[in-house]
Design a protein around this motif. Sequence first.
Motif, short mmCIF file in Angstrom:
data_model
loop_
_atom_site.label_atom_id
_atom_site.label_comp_id
_atom_site.label_asym_id
_atom_site.label_seq_id
_atom_site.Cartn_x
_atom_site.Cartn_y
_atom_site.Cartn_z
N LYS A 163 -6.54 6.69 4.76
CA LYS A 163 -5.39 6.48 3.88
C LYS A 163 -5.43 5.13 3.16
O LYS A 163 -5.07 5.04 1.99
CB LYS A 163 -4.10 6.58 4.68
CG LYS A 163 -2.87 6.46 3.82
CD LYS A 163 -1.60 6.83 4.55
CE LYS A 163 -0.43 6.73 3.59
NZ LYS A 163 0.81 7.13 4.17
N TYR A 164 -5.88 4.06 3.85
CA TYR A 164 -5.76 2.72 3.28
C TYR A 164 -7.07 2.02 2.93
O TYR A 164 -7.07 1.03 2.21
CB TYR A 164 -4.96 1.82 4.22
CG TYR A 164 -3.54 2.29 4.39
CD1 TYR A 164 -2.60 2.08 3.38
CD2 TYR A 164 -3.15 2.97 5.53
CE1 TYR A 164 -1.30 2.51 3.52
CE2 TYR A 164 -1.85 3.41 5.68
CZ TYR A 164 -0.93 3.18 4.67
OH TYR A 164 0.36 3.62 4.81
N VAL B 227 -5.75 5.86 9.43
CA VAL B 227 -5.53 4.62 8.67
C VAL B 227 -6.71 4.33 7.75
O VAL B 227 -6.53 3.94 6.60
CB VAL B 227 -5.28 3.44 9.63
CG1 VAL B 227 -5.23 2.12 8.87
CG2 VAL B 227 -4.00 3.66 10.41
#
Length: 124
Positions: free
Chosen positions: A6-7, A3
């Motif tokens: 990716k973010y 996470v």
Amino acid sequence: MDVNEKYFSNINSRERAIFEGAITMGALFHQFIGTPINKESAPSLEKAMKESLELQPAIEKVDAKIDLDRLNSTLSTFEYTSLNGDMLDIKIYTKVDNVTAIIRIEFIEELNYPLMYVEDIQEE
């Protein structure tokens, strides 16, 4: 899935710590403002705020205090009132990697306003 990669790869740990604390503070404000409260129920509401907010990502600790003097000054004939921002003194400690951000809301007399702000940032 990673996470963080990716973010959140577009921000650093300091920014992420502030982000996580700030969105948690916003959630607290909009979730609990308007809750019926009296001096007997205040401790359980403080506990509910603390325990629910500490479930959020990166939240290490929450100090939740309701100003009983402000609460008592607004009690209705029915011995309760609605929680408002003027009664809150909340600190949210957010940790991301080696950065801890302390996000706070408290009533500031000279502003006559419950202000949310970044109280401190500590880097190890």
